[in-house]
Write an enzyme that holds these catalytic residues in place. Sequence first.
Site, mmCIF file in Angstrom:
data_model
loop_
_atom_site.group_PDB
_atom_site.id
_atom_site.type_symbol
_atom_site.label_atom_id
_atom_site.label_comp_id
_atom_site.label_asym_id
_atom_site.label_seq_id
_atom_site.Cartn_x
_atom_site.Cartn_y
_atom_site.Cartn_z
ATOM 1 C CB SER A 145 -0.855 -0.011 1.270
ATOM 2 O OG SER A 145 -1.469 1.242 1.508
ATOM 3 C CE1 TYR A 158 -5.368 -1.724 4.184
ATOM 4 C CE2 TYR A 158 -4.081 0.284 3.907
ATOM 5 C CZ TYR A 158 -4.701 -0.826 3.366
ATOM 6 O OH TYR A 158 -4.648 -1.047 2.007
HETATM 7 P P1 NAP Z 1 -11.840 -5.048 -1.759
HETATM 8 O O1 NAP Z 1 -12.600 -4.832 -3.016
HETATM 9 O O2 NAP Z 1 -12.456 -4.785 -0.454
HETATM 10 O O3 NAP Z 1 -11.209 -6.504 -1.793
HETATM 11 C C1 NAP Z 1 -10.639 -7.123 -0.661
HETATM 12 C C2 NAP Z 1 -10.628 -8.602 -0.898
HETATM 13 O O4 NAP Z 1 -10.112 -9.261 0.271
HETATM 14 C C3 NAP Z 1 -12.033 -9.150 -1.117
HETATM 15 O O5 NAP Z 1 -11.979 -10.193 -2.054
HETATM 16 C C4 NAP Z 1 -12.371 -9.677 0.255
HETATM 17 O O6 NAP Z 1 -13.384 -10.644 0.265
HETATM 18 C C5 NAP Z 1 -11.035 -10.271 0.639
HETATM 19 N N1 NAP Z 1 -11.006 -10.575 2.054
HETATM 20 C C6 NAP Z 1 -11.158 -9.724 3.101
HETATM 21 N N2 NAP Z 1 -11.155 -10.397 4.257
HETATM 22 C C7 NAP Z 1 -11.007 -11.711 3.944
HETATM 23 C C8 NAP Z 1 -10.951 -12.906 4.698
HETATM 24 N N3 NAP Z 1 -11.059 -12.908 6.030
HETATM 25 N N4 NAP Z 1 -10.791 -14.082 4.052
HETATM 26 C C9 NAP Z 1 -10.702 -14.116 2.701
HETATM 27 N N5 NAP Z 1 -10.763 -13.023 1.926
HETATM 28 C C10 NAP Z 1 -10.916 -11.838 2.547
HETATM 29 O O7 NAP Z 1 -10.571 -4.108 -1.784
HETATM 30 P P2 NAP Z 1 -9.326 -3.918 -2.760
HETATM 31 O O8 NAP Z 1 -9.088 -2.486 -2.825
HETATM 32 O O9 NAP Z 1 -9.483 -4.686 -4.020
HETATM 33 O O10 NAP Z 1 -8.203 -4.539 -1.855
HETATM 34 C C11 NAP Z 1 -7.341 -5.590 -2.253
HETATM 35 C C12 NAP Z 1 -5.994 -5.393 -1.578
HETATM 36 O O11 NAP Z 1 -5.409 -4.194 -2.062
HETATM 37 C C13 NAP Z 1 -6.067 -5.241 -0.057
HETATM 38 O O12 NAP Z 1 -4.965 -5.912 0.534
HETATM 39 C C14 NAP Z 1 -5.935 -3.745 0.143
HETATM 40 O O13 NAP Z 1 -5.417 -3.419 1.380
HETATM 41 C C15 NAP Z 1 -4.970 -3.421 -0.983
HETATM 42 N N6 NAP Z 1 -4.936 -2.011 -1.379
HETATM 43 C C16 NAP Z 1 -6.013 -1.393 -1.924
HETATM 44 C C17 NAP Z 1 -5.911 -0.065 -2.322
HETATM 45 C C18 NAP Z 1 -7.045 0.678 -2.951
HETATM 46 O O14 NAP Z 1 -6.886 1.879 -3.212
HETATM 47 N N7 NAP Z 1 -8.151 0.079 -3.248
HETATM 48 C C19 NAP Z 1 -4.710 0.616 -2.160
HETATM 49 C C20 NAP Z 1 -3.637 -0.043 -1.584
HETATM 50 C C21 NAP Z 1 -3.757 -1.366 -1.215
HETATM 51 P P3 NAP Z 1 -14.904 -10.171 0.593
HETATM 52 O O15 NAP Z 1 -15.454 -9.663 -0.702
HETATM 53 O O16 NAP Z 1 -15.532 -11.410 1.098
HETATM 54 O O17 NAP Z 1 -14.830 -9.086 1.647
#
Ligand code: NAP
Length: 253
Positions: A145, A158
Site C-alpha cells: 500500500s 492498516y
Molecule cells: P476489496 O474490493 O475490499 O477486496 C478485498 C478482498 O479481500 C475481497 O476479495 C475480500 O473478500 C477479501 N477478504 C477480506 N477479508 C477476507 C478474509 N477474512 N478471508 C478471505 N478473503 C478476505 O478491496 P481492494 O481495494 O481490491 O483490496 C485488495 C488489496 O489491495 C487489499 O490488501 C488492500 O489493502 C490493498 N490495497 C487497496 C488499495 C485501494 O486503493 N483500493 C490501495 C492499496 C492497497 P470479501 O469480498 O468477502 O470481503
Amino acid sequence: MSTHSPFDLSGKVAAVTGANTGIGQGIAVALAQAGADVALIGRSDADETAKMVDALGRRALIVRADLSTVEPVNRVVADIVSTLGGLDILVNNAGIIRRNDAVDFTEDDWDAVMDTNLKSLFFLTQAAARHMVDHGGGSVINIASMLTFQGGIRVASYTASKSGVGGLTKLMANEWAGKGINVNAIAPGYIATNNTAALQADEDRNRQIMERIPAGRWGEPSDLGGAAVFLASDAAKYVQGHILAVDGGWLAR
Ligand code: NAP
C-alpha cells in the site's frame, strides 16, 4: 535466441487471495490473460471472476477460505496442488481496513486487520513456499500500500499491517531467493474498489486525493495487471524484495 516471451505464464498455476472483486479480480484476469490457470481463494463467491478466467480459455478453481485465521492455509495449498497440478505463483491480495482515531482505536480493529493482512499472509506464503521449494521455485507477490511508505491517518492497524507487508516481503526474499522463489510486492495507489468506497464518497477527501495524483484519476483494478504479470514471470527472475508502486505518480509528488 528464444522466441518465447519472458512474460508468458502458459502452463503456470497462479493463486490469488480475495479474487472475487477489486484488485484481486483485476490481477486474476491479467494472470489468466498471460496464460496461467488461476485458483481464486476467498470467503465470498468468486463466480464472476471464474467466468472471466474461463472466457480466456484458462482453468479457474474456486477455493473457499476465510483468511481471518491461519486455520485454512495448508488445506488451501493442498487443494490447489491436487486440483490444478501445482502452485507457481501466489498473490496475497486479501485485506481489510478499519478506520478510527488513534486514541479511540480498539483491540478488535487492531487484531482483525493484523490477522488478515499480515498473519494469514505470512502463514499462507509459508505453506506455498514449502511446496515451491520442493517443486522448482515460484513467485510470490504481496499487495502492499502507499501506507507501506507513509503513515496515513485514522488507520493504525492498516498502516502497521502494510508496513509489515513491506518488511516481510524483504525477509522472505532474503531467505528464499536462493531457493528459486521470487518475492516482491505491489503497492497500489488510490484504486477505485470497495476498500476505498468511503474515501471516494467523501467529497473533501476525494478532491484532496485527486489533486495529488499526477495521473489525474483514481486507478482501476486492471491498472495493476501489468505489474503482477511482470513480477510473476521469468522477466522478473532477478527482481527480489522489491516494492513496486503502481500509483499514478502519487509517491513522486
Ligand atoms: P476489496 O474490493 O475490499 O477486496 C478485498 C478482498 O479481500 C475481497 O476479495 C475480500 O473478500 C477479501 N477478504 C477480506 N477479508 C477476507 C478474509 N477474512 N478471508 C478471505 N478473503 C478476505 O478491496 P481492494 O481495494 O481490491 O483490496 C485488495 C488489496 O489491495 C487489499 O490488501 C488492500 O489493502 C490493498 N490495497 C487497496 C488499495 C485501494 O486503493 N483500493 C490501495 C492499496 C492497497 P470479501 O469480498 O468477502 O470481503
